[in-house]
Design an enzyme around this catalytic site. Structure first.
Site, short mmCIF file in Angstrom:
data_model
loop_
_atom_site.label_atom_id
_atom_site.label_comp_id
_atom_site.label_asym_id
_atom_site.label_seq_id
_atom_site.Cartn_x
_atom_site.Cartn_y
_atom_site.Cartn_z
N ASP A 96 15.51 38.06 48.30
CA ASP A 96 15.92 38.89 49.43
C ASP A 96 14.82 38.94 50.48
O ASP A 96 13.68 38.57 50.22
CB ASP A 96 16.34 40.30 48.99
CG ASP A 96 15.37 40.92 47.98
OD1 ASP A 96 14.23 40.44 47.86
OD2 ASP A 96 15.76 41.89 47.32
N ASN A 131 18.05 53.29 43.35
CA ASN A 131 19.48 53.58 43.43
C ASN A 131 20.28 52.57 42.60
O ASN A 131 21.49 52.45 42.76
CB ASN A 131 19.94 53.54 44.89
CG ASN A 131 19.58 52.21 45.55
OD1 ASN A 131 19.03 51.31 44.89
ND2 ASN A 131 19.88 52.07 46.83
N HIS A 162 19.93 49.31 42.77
CA HIS A 162 20.11 48.00 43.41
C HIS A 162 19.37 46.91 42.64
O HIS A 162 18.33 47.16 42.01
CB HIS A 162 19.71 48.02 44.90
CG HIS A 162 18.26 48.05 45.21
ND1 HIS A 162 17.75 48.69 46.32
CD2 HIS A 162 17.16 47.52 44.60
CE1 HIS A 162 16.44 48.54 46.36
NE2 HIS A 162 16.06 47.84 45.31
N GLU A 214 22.82 46.89 47.63
CA GLU A 214 22.81 48.34 47.67
C GLU A 214 24.16 48.88 47.23
O GLU A 214 25.20 48.27 47.49
CB GLU A 214 22.54 48.80 49.11
CG GLU A 214 21.21 48.32 49.69
CD GLU A 214 20.04 49.13 49.18
OE1 GLU A 214 19.83 49.17 47.95
OE2 GLU A 214 19.31 49.69 50.00
C1 F6R Z 1 12.60 42.92 45.58
C2 F6R Z 1 13.93 43.41 45.22
C3 F6R Z 1 14.16 44.82 44.80
C4 F6R Z 1 13.10 45.36 43.85
C5 F6R Z 1 13.43 46.81 43.47
C6 F6R Z 1 12.36 47.40 42.58
O1 F6R Z 1 12.66 41.55 45.93
O2 F6R Z 1 14.85 42.67 45.28
O3 F6R Z 1 15.42 44.90 44.19
O4 F6R Z 1 13.05 44.56 42.71
O5 F6R Z 1 13.55 47.59 44.61
O6 F6R Z 1 11.18 47.48 43.31
P1 F6R Z 1 9.80 47.84 42.60
O7 F6R Z 1 9.57 46.79 41.59
O8 F6R Z 1 8.79 47.82 43.70
O9 F6R Z 1 9.99 49.19 41.97
#
Ligand code: F6R
Length: 249
Positions: free
Chosen positions: A67, A136, A138, A143
């Site tokens: 992403d 959340n 995701h 999302e």
């Molecule tokens: C990042 C991504 C997000 C993160 C998620 C957890 O490329 O796709 O889905 O993996 O927000 O983020 P952290 O690991 O920073 O808690």
């Protein structure tokens, strides 16, 4: 789905790095989709150590970005692609220029999303997807609500994601509001999926994703019931309760 609970984040990172290294050894031209964010930082560090020790080679590994934010210039320090390059690709000797990425300042991100899915399909889908879990639920930037067959697409970030990403860049005002992401379809189509979850702040969403109702309101819940999914969580994230038999693998 199999859940492995480690006592520490370091253990999580070593274990996950070993799995990724093994996947590359088993298939040197692995198609890999790696998450950015905090969760896999230790894993990528441990993976770099294994690479330095000559445990695996990366000359044929193929990378698809998971992403990216939209609306940033190519030299912006907040690009997730830049994070991926610094934290993962360069330390394991992969030329970032050879990856299939997203263009943050693209004039037509919707077309980019379609091209991304087509390119992924053209190589037969991902062999391994490395994920973190958003506050959340995701995965990638899928999302909630997100359908299991959602394609790669442009997505507005939810307030929860903006707040969690604010930690990366020193404030919510630094977080772009729009992103482009591999779809749940691209992710769930991966032959192997590795979800890394660390920290007590993830406990509630981890339990909801692994044992709560399956549906668009918790995108991570779509990982349930799939035998190609391994979740590695540290004790802080999972808590003290025993692993449910259905997740023991
Ligand atoms: C990042 C991504 C997000 C993160 C998620 C957890 O490329 O796709 O889905 O993996 O927000 O983020 P952290 O690991 O920073 O808690």
């Amino acid at each position: 789905m199999k859940l492995i609970v480690t006592e520490t984040y370091e253990e999580l990172s070593e274990l996950a790095a070993g799995m990724i290294a093994q996947a590359i050894k088993d298939k040197p031209d692995l198609v890999l989709i790696p998450a950015t964010g905090e969760s896999p930082v230790g894993t990528y560090r441990a993976l770099a150590n294994l690479f330095q020790a000559g445990e695996f080679e990366t000359g044929q590994v193929r990378i698809f970005q998971l992403d990216e934010y939209l609306g940033l210039e190519p030299d912006d320090h907040r690009l997730l692609g830049g994070w991926m390059d610094r934290m993962m690709l360069e330390p394991i000797g992969i030329d970032p220029a050879k990856t299939v990425g997203f263009t943050s300042n693209s004039p037509d991100p919707a077309a980019d999303a379609n091209a991304y899915s087509a390119a992924l399909q053209a190589v037969g889908g991902a062999d391994l997807v490395i994920l973190g879990l958003g506050p959340n639920g995701h995965i990638g930037f899928n999302e909630p609500p997100a359908q299991a067959d959602a394609p790669a697409r442009v997505v507005p970030l939810t307030p929860e994601s903006v707040i969690s990403n604010a930690g990366y860049w020193g404030g919510a005002d630094q977080v772009p509001r729009l992103a482009i992401t591999a779809g749940l379809r691209d992710i769930l189509g991966g032959r192997q999926i590795l979800l890394l979850v660390s920290g007590a702040h993830k406990r509630d969403i981890l339990h909801r994703s692994l044992t709560g109702p399956v549906g668009p309101e918790t995108p991570g819940s779509f990982l349930q019931g799939r035998d190609n999914v391994i979740v590695v969580a540290d004790r802080a994230a999972w808590g003290d309760e025993p692993t449910p038999p259905a997740l023991a693998g």
